[in-house]
Scaffold this motif. Structure first.
Motif, PDB file in Angstrom:
ATOM      1  N   THR A 188    -115.415  84.608  96.996  1.00  0.00           N
ATOM      2  CA  THR A 188    -116.774  84.888  96.548  1.00  0.00           C
ATOM      3  C   THR A 188    -117.080  86.377  96.636  1.00  0.00           C
ATOM      4  OG1 THR A 188    -117.523  82.706  97.281  1.00  0.00           O
ATOM      5  CG2 THR A 188    -119.223  84.352  96.893  1.00  0.00           C
ATOM      6  N   VAL A 189    -117.788  86.857  95.638  1.00  0.00           N
ATOM      7  CA  VAL A 189    -118.313  88.215  95.626  1.00  0.00           C
ATOM      8  C   VAL A 189    -119.835  88.122  95.634  1.00  0.00           C
ATOM      9  CG1 VAL A 189    -118.568  90.307  94.230  1.00  0.00           C
ATOM     10  CG2 VAL A 189    -116.317  89.250  94.497  1.00  0.00           C
ATOM     11  N   TYR A 190    -120.450  89.047  96.357  1.00  0.00           N
ATOM     12  CA  TYR A 190    -121.897  89.055  96.490  1.00  0.00           C
ATOM     13  C   TYR A 190    -122.479  90.348  95.920  1.00  0.00           C
ATOM     14  CZ  TYR A 190    -120.661  85.506  99.907  1.00  0.00           C
ATOM     15  OH  TYR A 190    -120.137  84.406 100.524  1.00  0.00           O
ATOM     16  N   LEU A 191    -123.696  90.243  95.437  1.00  0.00           N
ATOM     17  CA  LEU A 191    -124.446  91.426  95.037  1.00  0.00           C
ATOM     18  C   LEU A 191    -125.803  91.345  95.721  1.00  0.00           C
ATOM     19  CD1 LEU A 191    -124.398  93.994  93.252  1.00  0.00           C
ATOM     20  CD2 LEU A 191    -125.625  92.661  91.520  1.00  0.00           C
ATOM     21  N   GLN A 192    -125.968  92.137  96.752  1.00  0.00           N
ATOM     22  CA  GLN A 192    -127.244  92.211  97.454  1.00  0.00           C
ATOM     23  C   GLN A 192    -128.133  93.211  96.726  1.00  0.00           C
ATOM     24  OE1 GLN A 192    -128.432  90.469 100.223  1.00  0.00           O
ATOM     25  NE2 GLN A 192    -130.365  91.485  99.738  1.00  0.00           N
ATOM     26  N   MET A 193    -129.269  92.751  96.275  1.00  0.00           N
ATOM     27  CA  MET A 193    -130.174  93.593  95.490  1.00  0.00           C
ATOM     28  C   MET A 193    -131.484  93.765  96.252  1.00  0.00           C
ATOM     29  SD  MET A 193    -129.473  92.073  91.672  1.00  0.00           S
ATOM     30  CE  MET A 193    -130.360  90.561  91.982  1.00  0.00           C
ATOM     31  N   ASN A 194    -131.752  94.985  96.663  1.00  0.00           N
ATOM     32  CA  ASN A 194    -132.972  95.304  97.394  1.00  0.00           C
ATOM     33  C   ASN A 194    -133.881  96.189  96.546  1.00  0.00           C
ATOM     34  OD1 ASN A 194    -131.896  93.932  99.637  1.00  0.00           O
ATOM     35  ND2 ASN A 194    -130.986  95.813 100.455  1.00  0.00           N
ATOM     36  N   SER A 195    -135.134  96.264  96.948  1.00  0.00           N
ATOM     37  CA  SER A 195    -136.110  97.116  96.244  1.00  0.00           C
ATOM     38  C   SER A 195    -136.056  96.901  94.740  1.00  0.00           C
ATOM     39  CB  SER A 195    -135.845  98.594  96.579  1.00  0.00           C
ATOM     40  OG  SER A 195    -135.900  98.818  97.967  1.00  0.00           O
ATOM     41  N   LEU A 196    -136.116  95.654  94.354  1.00  0.00           N
ATOM     42  CA  LEU A 196    -135.989  95.328  92.929  1.00  0.00           C
ATOM     43  C   LEU A 196    -137.148  95.887  92.125  1.00  0.00           C
ATOM     44  CD1 LEU A 196    -134.578  91.753  93.326  1.00  0.00           C
ATOM     45  CD2 LEU A 196    -133.535  93.556  91.958  1.00  0.00           C
ATOM     46  N   LYS A 197    -136.829  96.265  90.901  1.00  0.00           N
ATOM     47  CA  LYS A 197    -137.797  96.845  89.977  1.00  0.00           C
ATOM     48  C   LYS A 197    -137.874  95.984  88.725  1.00  0.00           C
ATOM     49  CE  LYS A 197    -136.357 101.486  91.409  1.00  0.00           C
ATOM     50  NZ  LYS A 197    -135.820 102.789  90.919  1.00  0.00           N
ATOM     51  N   PRO A 198    -138.991  96.040  88.003  1.00  0.00           N
ATOM     52  CA  PRO A 198    -139.072  95.264  86.750  1.00  0.00           C
ATOM     53  C   PRO A 198    -137.929  95.584  85.788  1.00  0.00           C
ATOM     54  CG  PRO A 198    -141.246  96.015  87.386  1.00  0.00           C
ATOM     55  CD  PRO A 198    -140.280  96.655  88.342  1.00  0.00           C
ATOM     56  N   GLU A 199    -137.441  96.815  85.788  1.00  0.00           N
ATOM     57  CA  GLU A 199    -136.347  97.174  84.884  1.00  0.00           C
ATOM     58  C   GLU A 199    -135.010  96.580  85.298  1.00  0.00           C
ATOM     59  OE1 GLU A 199    -138.539  99.233  86.379  1.00  0.00           O
ATOM     60  OE2 GLU A 199    -137.582 101.153  86.952  1.00  0.00           O
ATOM     61  N   ASP A 200    -134.962  95.920  86.441  1.00  0.00           N
ATOM     62  CA  ASP A 200    -133.751  95.193  86.838  1.00  0.00           C
ATOM     63  C   ASP A 200    -133.698  93.801  86.204  1.00  0.00           C
ATOM     64  OD1 ASP A 200    -134.192  96.564  90.106  1.00  0.00           O
ATOM     65  OD2 ASP A 200    -132.719  97.196  88.605  1.00  0.00           O
ATOM     66  N   THR A 201    -134.755  93.410  85.518  1.00  0.00           N
ATOM     67  CA  THR A 201    -134.798  92.107  84.874  1.00  0.00           C
ATOM     68  C   THR A 201    -133.712  92.000  83.815  1.00  0.00           C
ATOM     69  OG1 THR A 201    -137.173  91.825  85.250  1.00  0.00           O
ATOM     70  CG2 THR A 201    -136.197  90.586  83.423  1.00  0.00           C
ATOM     71  N   ALA A 202    -132.885  90.961  83.931  1.00  0.00           N
ATOM     72  CA  ALA A 202    -131.754  90.782  83.025  1.00  0.00           C
ATOM     73  C   ALA A 202    -131.014  89.506  83.402  1.00  0.00           C
ATOM     74  CB  ALA A 202    -130.795  91.967  83.091  1.00  0.00           C
ATOM     75  N   VAL A 203    -130.082  89.126  82.549  1.00  0.00           N
ATOM     76  CA  VAL A 203    -129.090  88.127  82.934  1.00  0.00           C
ATOM     77  C   VAL A 203    -127.931  88.886  83.577  1.00  0.00           C
ATOM     78  CG1 VAL A 203    -127.514  86.338  82.160  1.00  0.00           C
ATOM     79  CG2 VAL A 203    -129.763  86.578  81.072  1.00  0.00           C
ATOM     80  N   TYR A 204    -127.541  88.451  84.749  1.00  0.00           N
ATOM     81  CA  TYR A 204    -126.476  89.097  85.501  1.00  0.00           C
ATOM     82  C   TYR A 204    -125.196  88.276  85.395  1.00  0.00           C
ATOM     83  CZ  TYR A 204    -129.622  92.506  87.523  1.00  0.00           C
ATOM     84  OH  TYR A 204    -130.498  93.561  87.691  1.00  0.00           O
ATOM     85  N   TYR A 205    -124.124  88.954  85.043  1.00  0.00           N
ATOM     86  CA  TYR A 205    -122.823  88.313  84.879  1.00  0.00           C
ATOM     87  C   TYR A 205    -121.820  88.913  85.861  1.00  0.00           C
ATOM     88  CZ  TYR A 205    -124.711  87.093  80.268  1.00  0.00           C
ATOM     89  OH  TYR A 205    -125.490  86.626  79.235  1.00  0.00           O
ATOM     90  N   CYS A 206    -120.957  88.069  86.403  1.00  0.00           N
ATOM     91  CA  CYS A 206    -119.812  88.620  87.112  1.00  0.00           C
ATOM     92  C   CYS A 206    -118.572  88.429  86.235  1.00  0.00           C
ATOM     93  CB  CYS A 206    -119.625  87.989  88.484  1.00  0.00           C
ATOM     94  SG  CYS A 206    -119.213  86.237  88.505  1.00  0.00           S
TER      95      CYS A 206
END
Length: 126
Positions: free
Chosen positions: A78-96
């Motif tokens: 497993t790979v993780y992506l910890q996302m902090n201090s999220l912003k509206p511009e981070d809105t998206a579909v995220y793919y690994c």
């Protein structure tokens, strides 16, 4: 073949945190570096972060540096992506995505990745 399944997306407010997971099945997980990409409506897919097969090396887009952290647990495939201090511009579909550990090209180049997950939606409200 490597099968990748993303999870952990959702709807959050600006400033909140999320942790995405990318679970892999199939071939030996340590044969692959893993990248996270995202695609917002009407925009091209863009690189977010990547990690090499051992976890010793990580790479980030400038837009997420200092806010996002990529890590991997090879015992759990497993790979993780910890996302902090999220912003509206981070809105998206995220793919690994997975690429051979033997490639020497840039980690931010999507054609280098042979296997992709289906994506998980991240929505950040203001």
């Amino acid at each position: 073949q490597v099968q990748l399944v993303e999870s952990g997306g959702g709807l959050v407010q600006a400033g909140d945190s999320l942790r995405l997971s990318c679970a892999a099945a199939g071939r030996t997980f340590t044969n692959y570096g893993i990248g996270w990409f995202r695609q917002a409506p009407g925009k091209e897919r863009e690189f977010v972060a990547a990690i090499n097969w051992s976890g010793d090396n990580t790479y980030y887009a400038d837009s997420v540096k200092g806010r996002f952290t990529i890590s991997r647990d090879n015992a759990k495939n497993t790979v993780y992506l910890q996302m902090n201090s999220l912003k509206p511009e981070d809105t998206a579909v995220y793919y690994c995505a997975a690429r051979s550990r033997y490639f020497s090209g840039s980690y931010n180049y999507p054609p280098e990745y042979a296997y992709w997950g289906q994506g998980t939606q991240v929505t950040v409200s203001s």
